[in-house]
Write an enzyme that holds these catalytic residues in place. Structure first.
Site, PDB file in Angstrom:
ATOM      1  N   VAL B 125      18.814  16.998  -0.768  1.00 34.63           N
ATOM      2  CA  VAL B 125      20.117  16.470  -1.190  1.00 34.63           C
ATOM      3  C   VAL B 125      21.213  17.100  -0.338  1.00 34.63           C
ATOM      4  O   VAL B 125      21.333  18.323  -0.269  1.00 34.63           O
ATOM      5  CB  VAL B 125      20.398  16.772  -2.676  1.00 34.63           C
ATOM      6  CG1 VAL B 125      21.755  16.202  -3.089  1.00 34.63           C
ATOM      7  CG2 VAL B 125      19.297  16.211  -3.565  1.00 34.63           C
ATOM      8  N   GLU B 183      20.824   3.292  11.029  1.00 33.14           N
ATOM      9  CA  GLU B 183      19.567   2.733  11.548  1.00 33.14           C
ATOM     10  C   GLU B 183      19.760   1.281  11.962  1.00 33.14           C
ATOM     11  O   GLU B 183      20.731   0.638  11.556  1.00 33.14           O
ATOM     12  CB  GLU B 183      18.487   2.783  10.457  1.00 33.14           C
ATOM     13  CG  GLU B 183      18.270   4.140   9.829  1.00 33.14           C
ATOM     14  CD  GLU B 183      17.593   5.119  10.780  1.00 33.14           C
ATOM     15  OE1 GLU B 183      16.793   4.671  11.633  1.00 33.14           O
ATOM     16  OE2 GLU B 183      17.887   6.325  10.697  1.00 33.14           O
ATOM     17  N   ASP B 194      19.701   5.483  -0.367  1.00 36.30           N
ATOM     18  CA  ASP B 194      19.598   6.886   0.037  1.00 36.30           C
ATOM     19  C   ASP B 194      20.370   7.778  -0.943  1.00 36.30           C
ATOM     20  O   ASP B 194      19.858   8.793  -1.422  1.00 36.30           O
ATOM     21  CB  ASP B 194      20.157   7.030   1.464  1.00 36.30           C
ATOM     22  CG  ASP B 194      20.297   8.470   1.897  1.00 36.30           C
ATOM     23  OD1 ASP B 194      19.272   9.078   2.236  1.00 36.30           O
ATOM     24  OD2 ASP B 194      21.433   8.986   1.891  1.00 36.30           O
ATOM     25  N   LYS B 198      19.075  10.854  -3.939  1.00 35.22           N
ATOM     26  CA  LYS B 198      19.665  12.192  -4.090  1.00 35.22           C
ATOM     27  C   LYS B 198      20.233  12.379  -5.502  1.00 35.22           C
ATOM     28  O   LYS B 198      20.066  13.424  -6.128  1.00 35.22           O
ATOM     29  CB  LYS B 198      20.746  12.387  -3.030  1.00 35.22           C
ATOM     30  CG  LYS B 198      20.163  12.361  -1.609  1.00 35.22           C
ATOM     31  CD  LYS B 198      21.253  12.156  -0.557  1.00 35.22           C
ATOM     32  CE  LYS B 198      20.664  12.139   0.846  1.00 35.22           C
ATOM     33  NZ  LYS B 198      21.673  11.694   1.846  1.00 35.22           N
ATOM     34  N   GLY B 295      21.520  15.774  10.017  1.00 37.25           N
ATOM     35  CA  GLY B 295      21.433  16.476  11.287  1.00 37.25           C
ATOM     36  C   GLY B 295      20.298  17.478  11.245  1.00 37.25           C
ATOM     37  O   GLY B 295      20.020  18.076  10.209  1.00 37.25           O
TER      38      GLY B 295
END
Lengths: 419, 419
Positions: B125, B183, B194, B198, B295
């Site tokens: 998360v 994407e 997404d 989380k 990242g």
């Protein structure tokens, strides 16, 4: 069942008792067992605190009670709680404290005394924000590059009001005192000392630096005026009192002072009594933690989180995050070697040639001006407002001394560092 | 010495290897011992990853290696990693994962399988932000009243650009794809899925709610237009995709959708690819956590923090924060029972009587209008922009259906909830 004794049952202590009772359902589920407050030590036994725990005015009743597992120290001060906490640790009791002054002076002795016994202190920095938790555990994979924090809600409240409403420092201090945000002697808050205590604790977790308040640069917000705030606004800055820890090679800068900081930065957006701490790690980049830095329930939330953690896990890590040296020898950078951009305000008698003489002093001290503004102050005086390129602290200090000595300069120039 | 095996050595896995090497000094000091990556599993053995660990394409080489203490799962997907992680736990290996999809579906089975073995998932998360740590440990004294988070950097980047530069959704999506923030099939991000994964993880820690993605309200940002952004700005709002968990009596609302949120709120100030999560506890009040949500290095920072914690403390708490029910029976609130203020945009052919007919439908559905604006869209059509007082989700849905059926309404009305 875990039994707690509280030494100092004031605002925070009363909140600890109430939280453990009000939220017993979630606390037991998270701690894996029930947690109860067995007794509390107070100075004045006759005062009604609206809580139903056993009260005593003798600290021995807690320290010598074999049933008590965790001692919660909330009495404040430095040497008296230090003696009490040492006795608690020696008798094998875990300790939780919210006392930043105690830790600012004695954290390394306490870490070594604690040894295998749990010693936690989440509430000592930024009240309800779990910043110790984040820095010590959440960011443990990183070399910490910097910490910059709004760690004093009183100062942030005052600076926010000055910026938003154009009120003077004196008027807003009076208001903060009436609201209970500032003490009748406000020096500890507005002079930067409270923030410095917190900064020293964070610097130990990040860098293993054993510094005391008297070793570091501490300035407050007493000299910030409406003129400075207006300049800041015009050039896209906010003025904040920041605690700053910054690694530079093998040296660490530790300093507390008012800063001009770009309004785009998240930390510049934190207003009012709230606290916020930005931490830059070499791998994670910047993370920031925001929340209430004071208040009974918010502070007690952190105290109780520590109690739950100890009930669940006992001693799970060294108090300051590591027990052997963290990394290659880091030393405290001397204040005079700090690099920064600076904002300088100089109040001068308004006559010909003044600007030329002042800029000559800048030049003689290797200080290069980035922006300059002149504003009338009174009929006969003007404010000269400068921002500099990166300069050395000792050059700035020398320059200010030279400028102050000029006969047309009306008062000590105001200097605020730019972050 | 702790030995780690990594399953899936892509961007994050490579960063984990590099951080454990680059920052070995601080990591050993904090973990109390050295941590090394012994081996990694990849699909393509011939690809050069620039790291010097043993690579294999057979997961058994890690699962059957008695020297490996911690398995780090970074392969993605749901059922395949579930089988692998189960095998790791059965062989007594601790597990660290960054896999939010795995947890969105199988976190309760994993908690019960893990039992006495450490299972950690900080990176699942909000990437580098230690939010699991904060919610599970730092705020453990609190009943959590609400969680509101910007949990998807792609959506936040797009919405920020749309607001600041007035670019269209399609143009900014193309740019985000070129920059690698989105994407080629962006549905998972821009559709809210997404963020929903989380949110479900956080909701389990806060409330013990065992919901799956298909049980909750999930909407994306695909229908947000420049008109909506302009309205938001004019009325002092930002538009953000938020994951929201909110306790209301014995029910918990879980929902992901675009929101209009007052610009004064800290979470509205979080721009670009950054993530931020606001948590309100009954005792601490609001705290907020900000940082990079994605990242390689930022995500790996969280993975390595979990590895350090396991090396230092082993299993120190239940995976989701508690092992018996957290508090009185909390159930998931049905979507149609959600209360909110709403923003509605209706594109209509520009003729007499339209407004009267539309406001009549509002009235028939018990919806009370707070503000109304009419803006020309094309020569022959107009946008009617409404904000409502608090209304029921099912009433809003019925109203939208009725309005859509009116012959002068040109497209399905856009609805955005106001926080």
């Amino acid at each position: 069942m875990i039994k707690v004794g509280i030494i100092g049952v004031g605002t925070v202590g009363t909140s600890v008792v109430n939280i453990l009772k009000d939220n017993a359902d979630v606390i037991s589920a998270r701690a894996g067992q029930d947690i109860v407050v067995k007794s509390g030590v107070v100075k004045n036994l006759s005062k009604d605190r609206g809580i139903d725990i056993t009260l005593t005015d003798n600290v021995d009743d807690i320290l010598n009670d074999p049933e008590i597992d965790i001692v919660v120290e909330l009495m404040g001060g430095v040497e008296e709680p230090f003696e009490i906490v040492k006795r608690a640790l020696k008798s094998g009791k875990a300790v939780v404290t919210a006392n930043k002054a105690l830790l600012a002076y004695h954290r390394y002795e306490l870490q070594s005394l604690a040894n295998d016994i749990a010693f936690e202190y989440e509430a000592s920095v930024a009240g309800g924000i779990p910043i110790i938790n984040a820095l010590r555990d959440g960011l443990s994979a990183n070399h910490i590059e910097s910490i910059m924090g709004i760690m004093n809600g009183t100062c942030n409240y005052m600076l926010t009001k000055m910026a938003n409403e154009g009120v003077s420092y004196d008027a807003i201090l009076k208001e903060a005192q009436e609201l209970g945000y500032a003490e009748s002697d406000p020096t500890f808050d507005v002079g930067g000392f409270d923030a410095a205590h917190k900064l020293l604790i964070l610097a130990s977790i990040a860098y293993g630096i054993d510094a005391k308040p008297e070793d570091i640069l501490i300035e407050g917000i007493e000299n910030v005026t409406s003129d400075d705030i207006a300049f800041a606004k015009e050039f896209g800055y906010a003025i904040k009192l920041l605690g700053i820890a910054k690694k530079d090679g093998n040296e660490v800068e530790l300093r507390v002072h008012a800063c001009l900081i770009s309004k785009d930065k998240m930390i510049a957006k934190i207003d009012g009594v709230m606290n916020g701490i930005s931490v830059v790690g070499d791998k994670v980049g910047e993370t920031l933690y925001y929340g209430p830095g004071a208040g009974g329930d918010a502070t007690a939330s952190a105290v109780v989180a520590n109690i739950i953690d100890i009930a669940r896990s006992g001693k799970s890590r060294p108090m300051l995050g590591f027990d052997k040296p963290l990394e290659g020898k880091l030393t405290l950078k001397a204040t005079q070697d700090i690099n920064s951009k600076y904002y300088i305000r100089i109040n001068v008698s308004d006559r010909t040639g003044v600007l030329a003489k002042i800029t000559k002093v800048f030049e003689e001290n290797n200080i290069s001006v980035e922006t300059m503004l002149q504003r009338p102050a009174t009929a006969a005086s003007a404010n000269l407002l400068f921002s500099t390129h990166i300069a050395l602290e000792k050059d700035i200090q020398n320059m200010i001394k030279s400028i102050e000595a000029l006969e047309f300069v009306n008062m000590t120039p105001v200097m605020i560092r730019i972050v």
